[in-house]
Design an enzyme around this catalytic site. Sequence first.
Site, short mmCIF file in Angstrom:
data_model
loop_
_atom_site.label_atom_id
_atom_site.label_comp_id
_atom_site.label_asym_id
_atom_site.label_seq_id
_atom_site.Cartn_x
_atom_site.Cartn_y
_atom_site.Cartn_z
N ASP A 1 34.11 94.83 83.87
CA ASP A 1 34.85 93.99 82.87
C ASP A 1 36.62 93.70 83.69
OD1 ASP A 1 35.84 93.17 80.34
OD2 ASP A 1 36.39 94.94 79.61
N HIS A 2 37.21 92.39 83.48
CA HIS A 2 37.92 92.37 83.69
C HIS A 2 38.66 92.09 85.60
CE1 HIS A 2 39.54 91.19 79.94
NE2 HIS A 2 39.52 92.07 79.38
N HIS B 1 44.17 92.46 73.24
CA HIS B 1 43.55 94.00 73.68
C HIS B 1 44.69 95.43 72.91
CE1 HIS B 1 41.54 91.81 77.11
NE2 HIS B 1 41.01 92.88 76.84
N GLY B 2 43.91 96.15 72.45
CA GLY B 2 44.31 97.42 72.39
C GLY B 2 45.10 97.46 70.22
N HIS C 1 36.95 89.51 73.15
CA HIS C 1 36.94 90.41 73.77
C HIS C 1 38.38 91.36 72.93
CE1 HIS C 1 37.27 90.74 78.05
NE2 HIS C 1 35.89 89.83 77.88
N GLY C 2 39.37 93.08 73.00
CA GLY C 2 40.57 93.06 71.99
C GLY C 2 38.97 93.51 70.31
N GLY C 3 38.39 94.53 70.80
CA GLY C 3 37.34 94.45 69.15
C GLY C 3 38.24 95.43 68.63
N THR C 4 39.18 96.24 69.60
CA THR C 4 39.40 97.55 68.04
C THR C 4 40.85 96.42 67.54
OG1 THR C 4 39.75 98.59 69.87
CG2 THR C 4 40.84 99.37 69.15
N ASN D 1 34.19 93.26 72.79
CA ASN D 1 34.59 94.30 74.13
C ASN D 1 34.89 95.12 73.13
OD1 ASN D 1 32.99 92.77 75.68
ND2 ASN D 1 35.27 92.82 76.99
P1 13P Z 1 39.84 97.36 72.32
O1 13P Z 1 40.87 97.96 73.93
O2 13P Z 1 41.03 96.12 71.77
O3 13P Z 1 38.99 97.42 72.12
O4 13P Z 1 39.72 95.94 73.60
C1 13P Z 1 38.59 95.98 74.53
C2 13P Z 1 38.12 94.62 75.23
O5 13P Z 1 38.61 93.62 74.85
C3 13P Z 1 37.48 95.42 77.44
O6 13P Z 1 37.89 93.91 77.67
#
Ligand code: 13P
Length: 281
Positions: free
Chosen positions: A82-83, A178-179, A206-209, A228
């Site tokens: 990833d990334h 993200h985060g 991305h940034g699913g949290t 993600n």
């Molecule tokens: P989160 O940390 O917000 O879940 O994002 C994960 C992500 O996009 C990893 O590439």
Amino acid sequence: MPLVNMAPLLQKARKGGYAVGSFSVANMEMVLGVLKAVEETKSPAIIQIAEVRLNHSPLELIGPLMVAAAKNSSVPVAVHFDHGKTAEKIRQALDIGFTSVMFDGSHLPFEENVRITAQTKKLADEYGADCEGEIGCVGGSEDGSEDIAINCTSPAQALEFYEKTGVDALAVAIGNAHGNYKQTPKLRFDILEETSNLVNVPLVLHGGTGILPEDFKKCVKLGINKINIATATFDSVEKSVRTSYGNKSINGYYDLQTAEVEGAYLNALKHIEIFGCANKA
Ligand code: 13P
């Protein structure tokens, strides 16, 4: 049905109208927890690690572990880098046996992003692996070390990017970051829909949290096929350990390990249900 490529998983998800969870892992316990959830629910899955995480989890150690876990799995699991930031680490991941890599050039000028992503795609092809790119800029940063501003994807630019790079999966920026979000994100479903109608490739969120279940479901309806999740897993593992200490169910190292696996398992289970990928293995 062990280690698989990412592209066929996502193509199948695109046809079936669901998303595959792409879970970030940092140690063996997280790998075990995620795999327990996907095997139990008969879900396809992706396990991933981002380049910024390698200070804590060296690629030469965690990488073979991830690949071995996927090979042992009873459901199809792709292993994704990833990334990716550097050609050196991307190549190392491919050498270890990762079946997919991302080059994240979202912060670069468009032509530069196209150039390096196309090179990464070519390299991945040589290994029989797949490649993800990103267009627009997802906010925050994978490990929370930077607060990158969100720059929403332009659908027309996404099409040009796809045509010039041939990526197997395309990460879009639609207000996601993200985060943990400071407030509930207002996602640009209009941009997602337009991009999905224009570009015939599985899209990645991305940034699913912290995204609401109903927003996840709407994203999946509009063309997101890979989601993600990182911070939510780490938080869930930490919470599980804290709770277990709190209720005195940890009596020695192996109970601690069990609590970590449980945290990763519960988090994956919750997301699998929302993404609609149970019984799609
Ligand atoms: P989160 O940390 O917000 O879940 O994002 C994960 C992500 O996009 C990893 O590439």
